[in-house]
Design an enzyme around this catalytic site. Structure first.
Site, PDB file in Angstrom:
ATOM      1  N   GLU A   1      -4.166  -7.221   5.434  1.00  0.00           N
ATOM      2  CA  GLU A   1      -3.318  -6.075   5.777  1.00  0.00           C
ATOM      3  C   GLU A   1      -2.324  -6.456   6.880  1.00  0.00           C
ATOM      4  OE1 GLU A   1      -5.496  -2.695   7.237  1.00  0.00           O
ATOM      5  OE2 GLU A   1      -3.827  -1.326   6.884  1.00  0.00           O
TER       6      GLU A   1
ATOM      7  N   GLU B   1     -13.663  -1.501   6.491  1.00  0.00           N
ATOM      8  CA  GLU B   1     -12.939  -1.643   7.762  1.00  0.00           C
ATOM      9  C   GLU B   1     -13.755  -1.086   8.932  1.00  0.00           C
ATOM     10  OE1 GLU B   1      -9.329   0.462   6.695  1.00  0.00           O
ATOM     11  OE2 GLU B   1      -9.902   2.143   7.954  1.00  0.00           O
TER      12      GLU B   1
ATOM     13  N   ARG C   1     -13.463  -5.424   3.649  1.00  0.00           N
ATOM     14  CA  ARG C   1     -12.391  -5.163   4.622  1.00  0.00           C
ATOM     15  C   ARG C   1     -12.779  -5.506   6.056  1.00  0.00           C
ATOM     16  NH1 ARG C   1      -7.745  -3.752   4.510  1.00  0.00           N
ATOM     17  NH2 ARG C   1      -7.824  -1.810   5.680  1.00  0.00           N
TER      18      ARG C   1
ATOM     19  N   TYR D   1      -3.408  11.588   5.755  1.00  0.00           N
ATOM     20  CA  TYR D   1      -3.647  10.259   6.293  1.00  0.00           C
ATOM     21  C   TYR D   1      -2.562   9.287   5.796  1.00  0.00           C
ATOM     22  CZ  TYR D   1      -4.946   5.513   6.573  1.00  0.00           C
ATOM     23  OH  TYR D   1      -4.852   4.172   6.811  1.00  0.00           O
TER      24      TYR D   1
ATOM     25  N   HIS E   1      -9.298   6.677   2.292  1.00  0.00           N
ATOM     26  CA  HIS E   1      -9.756   6.975   3.656  1.00  0.00           C
ATOM     27  C   HIS E   1     -10.959   7.917   3.685  1.00  0.00           C
ATOM     28  CE1 HIS E   1      -9.011   6.817   8.033  1.00  0.00           C
ATOM     29  NE2 HIS E   1      -8.359   5.721   7.705  1.00  0.00           N
TER      30      HIS E   1
ATOM     31  N   TRP F   1     -12.347  12.086   8.138  1.00  0.00           N
ATOM     32  CA  TRP F   1     -10.925  11.798   8.327  1.00  0.00           C
ATOM     33  C   TRP F   1     -10.589  10.459   7.700  1.00  0.00           C
ATOM     34  CZ3 TRP F   1      -8.304   7.822  11.008  1.00  0.00           C
ATOM     35  CH2 TRP F   1      -6.897   7.946  10.922  1.00  0.00           C
TER      36      TRP F   1
ATOM     37  N   GLU G   1      -9.074   1.918  -1.799  1.00  0.00           N
ATOM     38  CA  GLU G   1      -9.828   1.625  -0.570  1.00  0.00           C
ATOM     39  C   GLU G   1     -10.649   2.816  -0.090  1.00  0.00           C
ATOM     40  OE1 GLU G   1      -7.250   0.036   2.423  1.00  0.00           O
ATOM     41  OE2 GLU G   1      -8.511   0.718   4.055  1.00  0.00           O
TER      42      GLU G   1
ATOM     43  N   ASP H   1      -5.158   3.769  -0.024  1.00  0.00           N
ATOM     44  CA  ASP H   1      -6.294   4.041   0.863  1.00  0.00           C
ATOM     45  C   ASP H   1      -6.707   5.507   0.724  1.00  0.00           C
ATOM     46  OD1 ASP H   1      -8.190   4.095   2.858  1.00  0.00           O
ATOM     47  OD2 ASP H   1      -6.915   3.143   4.375  1.00  0.00           O
TER      48      ASP H   1
ATOM     49  N   ARG I   1       0.860  -1.179   0.000  1.00  0.00           N
ATOM     50  CA  ARG I   1       0.000   0.000   0.000  1.00  0.00           C
ATOM     51  C   ARG I   1       0.893   1.225   0.000  1.00  0.00           C
ATOM     52  NH1 ARG I   1      -3.873   2.368   4.882  1.00  0.00           N
ATOM     53  NH2 ARG I   1      -2.047   3.636   5.342  1.00  0.00           N
TER      54      ARG I   1
END
Ligand code: EZ4
Ligand code: CO
Length: 401
Positions: free
Chosen positions: A338, A261, A282, A159, A211, A401, A235, A209, A147
């Site tokens: 991950e 996630e 995830r 991030y 995010h 975030w 992601e 990611d 990643r």
């Protein structure tokens, strides 16, 4: 066999972790991860004050019945606190069952479907050059999937990029605030992946990611602009509350999408999976109700050729990692796991049988999930409040975030 007692261990060897330990009348015990980053004590209380009293005297072999009892019996279903608590009980019970059977946990799930669990590492750099170098370091260590996250010109904090040596999203004290600019990011991201492919070629799987930072049409633009670099996944391109948003992204790009996630149940995943709006799910052992529930999610996903890509950042403890590796060795529709290495203090508190070799991890052959907790050492690291950061736009508007 009966559950004699259970206790919640809160410890902070480098970062905060919540662990549930269930002890049986025959002396066998099991442990489960209950860590919910930035909200740890809510789960600890849920377990101590509301779950443990209901466990005493029950047969620990009745994993399914105990799962249903805690899920349906609470009346208030789902949510990250409830499902992390149920996950900890479930993981500890699978640990006990496998220890009693004298088998590594993956054998109870149906045995190994592969020789090792492909894991992806985190390559983080302050700029393109540093990120390209970090990717190279992980390739040298044998990782097949990496990643990449990089600082963005014009943004002070992004991030996934470390301020010090190690990247750790939660910070001690109150939440940090960072400024986000979608425009700067969208212009920058394709240049990062172009540089990585130019330097490292077509071999490594590359992941990224987002995010939750983009709107659907911005995510569609990003996915399209990254197509030449053939990402393994993009992601969390946009928050997954209104899941119809993902239709819009799908209309524009063939960059694969990974989401989930922050999901805690199969109901969060159902529409995304059955409408084939994502490619990887995830959801994790700790935040999605344990092995019992994650298996249900994976089985649904398999019908739609959606593969697993379980969350495994450092806020998921080695106990979750161990359980995830047993799960990943078995699950037929495995994608990737991950892997963000824990610090030495964390590894010392949680002795474990899992190992890394040439890009793959293996849970080991120890009966149970193969992860223990050194309670004496854990007690030397008292809880130390920490929060995840928040993001704002330049004008102060609170962002995702
Ligand atoms: O921000 O685990 O893909 N990994 C991630 C993580 C999450 C943290 C939140 O606690 O998005 O770094
Ligand atoms: Co993520």
């Amino acid at each position: 066999m009966k559950i004699l007692s259970a206790s919640v261990i809160v410890t902070s060897p480098g970062r905060n972790f919540v662990t549930l330990k269930i002890v049986t009348d025959e002396g066998v015990y099991g442990i489960g991860d209950a860590t919910l980053n930035g909200r740890e004590l809510a789960v600890a209380s849920y377990l101590k004050d509301h779950v443990i009293p209901c466990l005493i005297g029950r047969d620990p072999h009745r994993i399914e019945d105990i799962w249903q009892y805690l899920y349906k019996g609470a009346y208030w279903r789902r949510g990250p606190v409830t499902m992390s608590a149920i996950a900890a009980v479930d993981t500890a019970l699978w640990d006990i069952k496998a220890k009693v059977a004298g088998l590594p946990l993956y054998q109870l799930l149906g045995g190994a479907s592969r020789s090792g669990v492909m894991v992806y590492a985190h390559a983080n750099g302050r700029d393109v050059a540093e990120t390209v170098d970090r990717v190279g370091e992980y390739i040298e260590k044998g990782y097949k999937a990496i990643r990449a996250q990089s600082g963005v010109p014009g943004l002070s904090g992004v991030y996934g990029v470390a301020k010090g040596k190690f990247y750790e999203p939660a910070t001690r004290g109150l939440p940090e605030e960072s400024v986000w600019s979608t425009e700067a990011y969208l212009d920058f991201a394709p240049k990062l992946f172009e540089a990585i492919r130019v330097k490292h070629g077509p071999g490594p799987h590359l992941l990224h990611d987002v995010h939750h930072r983009l709107t659907p049409i911005e995510a569609a633009r990003l996915g399209k602009s990254l197509e030449p670099y053939r990402l393994f996944w993009m992601e969390d391109p946009t928050p997954a509350e209104n899941q119809d948003c993902f239709r819009l992204i799908r209309q524009h790009t063939v960059t694969p999408i990974a989401v989930g996630e922050v999901f805690n149940s199969i109901w969060d995943c159902k529409d995304l999976i059955t409408n084939q709006l994502i490619d990887f799910v995830r959801a994790s052992v700790v935040h999605a109700g344990g092995i019992t529930h994650l298996r249900r999610i994976a089985d649904l996903a398999a019908l739609y050729q959606v593969r697993t890509g379980c969350h495994g950042a450092t806020d998921l403890s080695p106990v979750c990692m161990g359980a995830a590796l047993h799960f990943g060795l078995w699950v037929p529709n495995f994608g990737v796991q991950e892997h963000m290495a824990h610090c030495p203090e964390t590894d010392a508190v949680f002795p474990h049988a899992y190992r890394f070799e040439d890009g793959y991890m293996h849970p080991g052959e120890v009966p149970g999930h193969g992860v223990d907790i050194d309670e004496e050492l854990a007690a030397t690291y008292p809880y130390n409040p920490a929060y995840l950061p928040v993001a704002r736009l330049a004008d102060g508007t609170l962002w995702n975030w």
